[in-house]
Design an enzyme around this catalytic site. Structure first.
Site, mmCIF file in Angstrom:
data_model
loop_
_atom_site.group_PDB
_atom_site.id
_atom_site.type_symbol
_atom_site.label_atom_id
_atom_site.label_comp_id
_atom_site.label_asym_id
_atom_site.label_seq_id
_atom_site.Cartn_x
_atom_site.Cartn_y
_atom_site.Cartn_z
ATOM 1 N N ASP A 134 0.888 -1.039 0.129
ATOM 2 C CA ASP A 134 -0.017 -0.163 0.225
ATOM 3 C C ASP A 134 0.958 1.058 -0.086
ATOM 4 O OD1 ASP A 134 -1.440 2.226 0.692
ATOM 5 O OD2 ASP A 134 -3.012 0.957 1.536
ATOM 6 N N HIS A 135 0.981 1.851 -1.140
ATOM 7 C CA HIS A 135 2.226 2.675 -1.026
ATOM 8 C C HIS A 135 2.150 4.105 -0.318
ATOM 9 C CE1 HIS A 135 -0.465 4.454 -4.373
ATOM 10 N NE2 HIS A 135 0.328 5.753 -4.283
ATOM 11 N N HIS A 174 -5.805 2.680 0.980
ATOM 12 C CA HIS A 174 -5.258 3.674 1.512
ATOM 13 C C HIS A 174 -5.850 4.650 2.615
ATOM 14 C CE1 HIS A 174 -3.080 2.863 -2.146
ATOM 15 N NE2 HIS A 174 -3.650 3.385 -2.908
#
Ligand code: NAD
Length: 500
Positions: free
Chosen positions: A180-181, A243
């Site tokens: 999950d950047h 996110h």
């Protein structure tokens, strides 16, 4: 065990000719190399369909690095570690060839059998690749074997469980790094530090002192050429399930007993487990969806979502979501967490606003002026920083007169500091075996469980789309969501660091 240095490793990137590898992975690996954070003993195998050679891949990697970094020192040495293997994900012979090359590089670079398999490919291939890695012997070495998986992890809970079952047959949970950047972003990582390393915030971080929390993640762009993908996803699945809920978990979690991946993730899991579950008939009360319509910018036509390429002209897909989340636990009972995210909004920005309750008695109130509430603003992107909004005496004015003042910390102002790209940090963590900033299966499952109720309701109800014009902050109903609780969305542009 988490190591401080990266050990010798072979990194296999599946999808090496793709967009993610080009824009994010190669420049990030180069940054690690240049900073001396990549072990001397490393090799990368680029795996994809095209019939490229090592030389073609190396030129491609070089171009991608030079696009973002002009003075790329030792670039020739860096690219000499890259090898290319043409591949078809469902063909056993391809894996046998890949294994042969991997074993050769293992000996050539003394990589101790350590392997990272980075799946930068469409999610429908994740399960197949994981299974082949085992059955075709790519995991038959003595070192570590880690699987890095891009989003989306499933389409709903059911498909996520199926995918998880397939990859868990090959990799243990500890060896699965679900990206999950957002968790690699500097200021998202800073949420924990701001909360747990400052005596002034933690005592106030609860329902007694915080009135509401707002998280906005807005994009100016539309879906561009990703219409086909977006039609199957929408903003809820693309942004909220991962996110947005991850940011909520970091803001709401209890202090972990120590800073280990296990303890931190376990606290986040408790938050996701405490999210008030929304019944289908309550979705409208808690969530608002939107889809952008056309507009005009500088005399030019800006297409609405339904006019975009590969989008159904009657599409029911959400390009915007606003929601009110309640966390039913002792710390947060009664405090709404409002989230909103969307495409073609007024500005590109991700911000978290913590609004504190009003002082118990306002000595400074007069009929024409109310005290502004204290706000703590965490600027996630593009600016990185923190702003604390306080009230102070109006300089030179009467004692009764107050004025809002802002204490501002901007990460971008630190001389010479270029905060590393999220992918750089996440790759570094994965190489060291630190899974803290990757999502655990329990988090994925709870997030889908929460989101599925909303998507099921939305998929069965035709929406009145489009309901917001491109270039605006979303549909009117999203304002009502807060208005009914006596709040409003803080205007994002006014809170930008430049305006503080
Ligand atoms: P892409 O379409 O640009 O690249 C896909 C890659 O997969 C190509 O290298 C292609 O050769 C390879 N491939 C496709 N079918 C194959 C097959 N049968 N056998 C072997 N190789 C095959 O995709 P992308 O944008 O790089 O995205 C990759 C993954 O990363 C997706 O899961 C996406 O959701 C995720 N992701 C991408 C971005 C981004 O910025 N591009 C951001 C976040 C997440």
């Amino acid at each position: 065990m988490i190591q401080s240095e990266t050990p010798a490793s072979l990194i296999m990137i599946f999808g090496a000719t793709g967009d993610l590898a080009k824009r994010k992975l190669y420049p990030s690996l180069y940054h690690l190399f240049r900073k001396g954070k990549l072990a001397e003993h490393f090799a990368v195998i680029g795996v994809a369909r095209r019939p490229w050679s090592n030389e073609v891949l190396r030129e491609h990697v070089k171009d991608s690095v030079l696009t973002s970094i002009k003075d790329a020192e030792n670039i020739e040495e860096f690219i000499s570690h890259f090898y290319y293997q043409p591949h078809d994900v469902s063909d056993t012979d391809s894996y046998i060839e890949l294994k042969k090359l991997a074993n050769e590089l293992d000996s050539k670079y003394s990589l101790q059998g350590n392997r990272i398999f980075y799946l930068a490919m469409a999610p429908e291939f994740f399960g197949t690749i994981a299974e082949h890695l085992k059955t075709d012997g790519l995991t038959d070495t003595n070192g570590f074997h880690r699987l890095v998986i891009e989003k989306p992890f499933g389409h709903d809970l059911e498909s996520a469980i199926q995918l998880n079952n397939r990859i868990r047959k090959v990799f243990s949970e500890n060896d699965i790094y679900r990206i999950d950047h957002y968790l690699g972003k500097e200021m998202v990582q800073n949420i924990e530090v701001i909360r747990f390393a400052n005596a002034i915030f933690e005592p106030l971080w609860n329902s007694r002192f915080i009135s509401n929390i707002q998280i906005t993640s807005s994009e100016m762009l539309g879906v561009e050429e990703r219409g086909g993908y977006y039609e199957t996803s929408g903003a809820l699945r693309d942004m909220v399930q991962n996110h947005m809920l991850q940011m909520v978990a970091l803001l709401a979690m209890e202090p972990p007993i120590r800073l280990t991946p296990k303890e931190i993730r376990s606290e986040k899991v408790k938050v996701l487990g405490a999210l008030r579950s929304i019944k289908v008939e309550e979705v409208k009360q808690y969530f608002v969806r939107g889809q952008y319509g056309p507009s005009t910018e500088n005399g030019e036509h800006v297409p609405g979502y339904r006019e975009e390429v590969n989008v159904n002209p009657e599409s029911n897909t959400d390009t915007y979501v606003a929601g009110k989340l309640m966390i039913d636990n002792f710390r947060w009972a009664g405090v709404p967490f409002y989230i909103r995210t969307g495409k073609r909004m007024t500005e590109k920005s991700t911000k978290i606003i913590i609004q504190f309750k009003d002082v118990p008695m306002n000595l400074y109130y007069s009929s024409d002026k109310k005290l502004a509430p204290n706000l703590l603003v965490i600027h996630i992107q593009p600016e990185e920083g923190i702003t604390l909004h306080l009230n102070a005496k109006e300089s030179g004015g009467q004692m009764m007169e107050t004025t809002p003042v802002k204490l501002n910390f901007s990460n971008n102002d630190i001389a010479g500091l270029n905060t590393p790209e999220a992918y750089e940090k996440l790759l570094f963590d994965c190489l060291r075996g630190d899974a803290t900033n990757f999502t655990h299966w329990d988090e994925v499952a709870l997030s889908w469980n929460f989101v599925d109720k909303i998507s099921t309701y939305w998929e069965n109800e035709k929406a009145e789309f489009p309901n917001y014009a491109a270039g605006t902050m979303g549909p009117k109903d999203a304002d009502e969501l807060l208005k009914q609780d006596g709040f409003f969305w803080w205007p994002i542009a006014d809170l930008d660091v430049d305006n503080c």
